[in-house]
Design a protein around this motif. Sequence first.
Motif, PDB file in Angstrom:
ATOM      1  N   ALA A  30       0.834  -1.208   0.000  1.00 50.42           N
ATOM      2  CA  ALA A  30       0.000   0.000   0.000  1.00 50.42           C
ATOM      3  C   ALA A  30       0.863   1.251   0.000  1.00 50.42           C
ATOM      4  O   ALA A  30       0.565   2.228  -0.705  1.00 50.42           O
ATOM      5  N   SER A  31       1.923   1.242   0.775  1.00 51.58           N
ATOM      6  CA  SER A  31       2.829   2.390   0.814  1.00 51.58           C
ATOM      7  C   SER A  31       3.494   2.605  -0.540  1.00 51.58           C
ATOM      8  O   SER A  31       3.616   3.739  -1.018  1.00 51.58           O
ATOM      9  N   GLU A  32       3.917   1.515  -1.182  1.00 53.37           N
ATOM     10  CA  GLU A  32       4.543   1.616  -2.500  1.00 53.37           C
ATOM     11  C   GLU A  32       3.557   2.169  -3.528  1.00 53.37           C
ATOM     12  O   GLU A  32       3.894   3.008  -4.353  1.00 53.37           O
ATOM     13  N   PHE A  33       2.300   1.698  -3.460  1.00 58.98           N
ATOM     14  CA  PHE A  33       1.261   2.192  -4.362  1.00 58.98           C
ATOM     15  C   PHE A  33       1.060   3.696  -4.188  1.00 58.98           C
ATOM     16  O   PHE A  33       1.003   4.450  -5.154  1.00 58.98           O
ATOM     17  N   ARG A  34       0.944   4.141  -2.938  1.00 57.44           N
ATOM     18  CA  ARG A  34       0.707   5.570  -2.672  1.00 57.44           C
ATOM     19  C   ARG A  34       1.898   6.424  -3.093  1.00 57.44           C
ATOM     20  O   ARG A  34       1.724   7.566  -3.516  1.00 57.44           O
ATOM     21  N   ASN A  35       3.108   5.898  -2.976  1.00 57.56           N
ATOM     22  CA  ASN A  35       4.302   6.652  -3.363  1.00 57.56           C
ATOM     23  C   ASN A  35       4.453   6.764  -4.877  1.00 57.56           C
ATOM     24  O   ASN A  35       5.180   7.626  -5.358  1.00 57.56           O
ATOM     25  N   ASN A  36       3.785   5.908  -5.635  1.00 53.29           N
ATOM     26  CA  ASN A  36       3.910   5.918  -7.092  1.00 53.29           C
ATOM     27  C   ASN A  36       2.726   6.582  -7.787  1.00 53.29           C
ATOM     28  O   ASN A  36       2.542   6.384  -8.989  1.00 53.29           O
ATOM     29  N   LEU A  37       1.925   7.351  -7.061  1.00 52.33           N
ATOM     30  CA  LEU A  37       0.797   8.037  -7.691  1.00 52.33           C
ATOM     31  C   LEU A  37       1.292   9.175  -8.571  1.00 52.33           C
ATOM     32  O   LEU A  37       2.206   9.913  -8.188  1.00 52.33           O
ATOM     33  N   VAL A  38       0.687   9.295  -9.740  1.00 54.64           N
ATOM     34  CA  VAL A  38       1.032  10.379 -10.653  1.00 54.64           C
ATOM     35  C   VAL A  38      -0.261  11.023 -11.143  1.00 54.64           C
ATOM     36  O   VAL A  38      -1.345  10.437 -11.053  1.00 54.64           O
ATOM     37  N   ALA A  39      -0.141  12.221 -11.674  1.00 55.42           N
ATOM     38  CA  ALA A  39      -1.308  12.919 -12.211  1.00 55.42           C
ATOM     39  C   ALA A  39      -1.934  12.083 -13.321  1.00 55.42           C
ATOM     40  O   ALA A  39      -1.244  11.513 -14.158  1.00 55.42           O
ATOM     41  N   GLY A  40      -3.268  11.988 -13.295  1.00 56.53           N
ATOM     42  CA  GLY A  40      -3.990  11.223 -14.293  1.00 56.53           C
ATOM     43  C   GLY A  40      -4.481   9.875 -13.783  1.00 56.53           C
ATOM     44  O   GLY A  40      -5.331   9.252 -14.414  1.00 56.53           O
ATOM     45  N   ASP A  41      -3.951   9.407 -12.644  1.00 61.47           N
ATOM     46  CA  ASP A  41      -4.408   8.134 -12.074  1.00 61.47           C
ATOM     47  C   ASP A  41      -5.805   8.310 -11.488  1.00 61.47           C
ATOM     48  O   ASP A  41      -6.094   9.310 -10.831  1.00 61.47           O
ATOM     49  N   GLU A  42      -6.670   7.329 -11.726  1.00 59.77           N
ATOM     50  CA  GLU A  42      -7.988   7.331 -11.102  1.00 59.77           C
ATOM     51  C   GLU A  42      -7.890   6.516  -9.823  1.00 59.77           C
ATOM     52  O   GLU A  42      -7.427   5.384  -9.841  1.00 59.77           O
ATOM     53  N   VAL A  43      -8.335   7.125  -8.701  1.00 57.81           N
ATOM     54  CA  VAL A  43      -8.190   6.482  -7.404  1.00 57.81           C
ATOM     55  C   VAL A  43      -9.491   6.567  -6.616  1.00 57.81           C
ATOM     56  O   VAL A  43     -10.396   7.329  -6.955  1.00 57.81           O
ATOM     57  N   MET A  44      -9.556   5.756  -5.542  1.00 57.01           N
ATOM     58  CA  MET A  44     -10.664   5.821  -4.597  1.00 57.01           C
ATOM     59  C   MET A  44     -10.067   6.066  -3.223  1.00 57.01           C
ATOM     60  O   MET A  44      -9.090   5.415  -2.836  1.00 57.01           O
ATOM     61  N   THR A  45     -10.664   6.987  -2.482  1.00 57.42           N
ATOM     62  CA  THR A  45     -10.190   7.257  -1.131  1.00 57.42           C
ATOM     63  C   THR A  45     -10.776   6.224  -0.179  1.00 57.42           C
ATOM     64  O   THR A  45     -11.670   5.460  -0.536  1.00 57.42           O
ATOM     65  N   ALA A  46     -10.284   6.219   1.056  1.00 54.52           N
ATOM     66  CA  ALA A  46     -10.783   5.281   2.064  1.00 54.52           C
ATOM     67  C   ALA A  46     -12.252   5.539   2.374  1.00 54.52           C
ATOM     68  O   ALA A  46     -12.971   4.631   2.769  1.00 54.52           O
ATOM     69  N   SER A  47     -12.730   6.763   2.166  1.00 53.97           N
ATOM     70  CA  SER A  47     -14.135   7.079   2.431  1.00 53.97           C
ATOM     71  C   SER A  47     -15.020   6.815   1.221  1.00 53.97           C
ATOM     72  O   SER A  47     -16.229   6.969   1.303  1.00 53.97           O
ATOM     73  N   GLY A  48     -14.445   6.413   0.091  1.00 50.19           N
ATOM     74  CA  GLY A  48     -15.227   6.036  -1.072  1.00 50.19           C
ATOM     75  C   GLY A  48     -15.320   7.079  -2.168  1.00 50.19           C
ATOM     76  O   GLY A  48     -16.011   6.865  -3.152  1.00 50.19           O
ATOM     77  N   LEU A  49     -14.642   8.202  -2.030  1.00 54.61           N
ATOM     78  CA  LEU A  49     -14.658   9.235  -3.065  1.00 54.61           C
ATOM     79  C   LEU A  49     -13.817   8.775  -4.250  1.00 54.61           C
ATOM     80  O   LEU A  49     -12.671   8.350  -4.086  1.00 54.61           O
ATOM     81  N   LEU A  50     -14.412   8.846  -5.435  1.00 55.18           N
ATOM     82  CA  LEU A  50     -13.680   8.513  -6.651  1.00 55.18           C
ATOM     83  C   LEU A  50     -13.191   9.797  -7.294  1.00 55.18           C
ATOM     84  O   LEU A  50     -13.929  10.780  -7.367  1.00 55.18           O
ATOM     85  N   GLY A  51     -11.965   9.787  -7.771  1.00 56.20           N
ATOM     86  CA  GLY A  51     -11.433  10.986  -8.394  1.00 56.20           C
ATOM     87  C   GLY A  51     -10.183  10.703  -9.193  1.00 56.20           C
ATOM     88  O   GLY A  51      -9.634   9.598  -9.174  1.00 56.20           O
ATOM     89  N   THR A  52      -9.748  11.727  -9.894  1.00 60.13           N
ATOM     90  CA  THR A  52      -8.543  11.650 -10.712  1.00 60.13           C
ATOM     91  C   THR A  52      -7.469  12.501 -10.066  1.00 60.13           C
ATOM     92  O   THR A  52      -7.720  13.653  -9.681  1.00 60.13           O
ATOM     93  N   VAL A  53      -6.275  11.960  -9.942  1.00 57.27           N
ATOM     94  CA  VAL A  53      -5.165  12.698  -9.350  1.00 57.27           C
ATOM     95  C   VAL A  53      -4.788  13.847 -10.276  1.00 57.27           C
ATOM     96  O   VAL A  53      -4.545  13.644 -11.461  1.00 57.27           O
ATOM     97  N   VAL A  54      -4.783  15.061  -9.716  1.00 54.81           N
ATOM     98  CA  VAL A  54      -4.433  16.244 -10.489  1.00 54.81           C
ATOM     99  C   VAL A  54      -3.015  16.699 -10.149  1.00 54.81           C
ATOM    100  O   VAL A  54      -2.246  17.073 -11.031  1.00 54.81           O
TER     101      VAL A  54
END
Length: 141
Positions: A30-54
């Motif tokens: 999980a830590s590796e995944f979070r460290n490799n986030l880049v703009a344009g990735d579609e993600v879901m937060t722990a509370s369920g919000l869906l969004g695109t990394v800006v």
Amino acid sequence: MDPSFLVILAVALGALWLMSNRTRKQQRAASEFRNNLVAGDEVMTASGLLGTVVDVEDDVITLESAPGTHTRWIRAAIAKKIEPTVEDSTDVDDSEIDDDEVHDAVADADRTGRANDDVIDVPDDLSSLPPARKDGEPDTK
């Protein structure tokens, strides 16, 4: 000291080690995944919000959940990456479709669909409705 106690103690310690090892692997992934986030990735937060990394700044991730709506989240709040859906674009040549097969399939679906339906009588005009009251109150009969 009883030898069976030592065996139970060894099994318990082995189980604890296996569970903690698995947890550490999950936390590391999980830590590796979070460290490799880049703009344009579609993600879901722990509370369920869906969004695109800006934007990614140190420990703050900016997400766009709707066009023009940006929210800021800490990196630990991002739960998982959403893989984009790929539409199946299988093109079917019209010459491959047999009209008799289509007709039979539609007839079978219609027949099975009507078998379980209850008969509902729906009037095609307003003649079966009672006349409206003149004082504007609904009829309570």
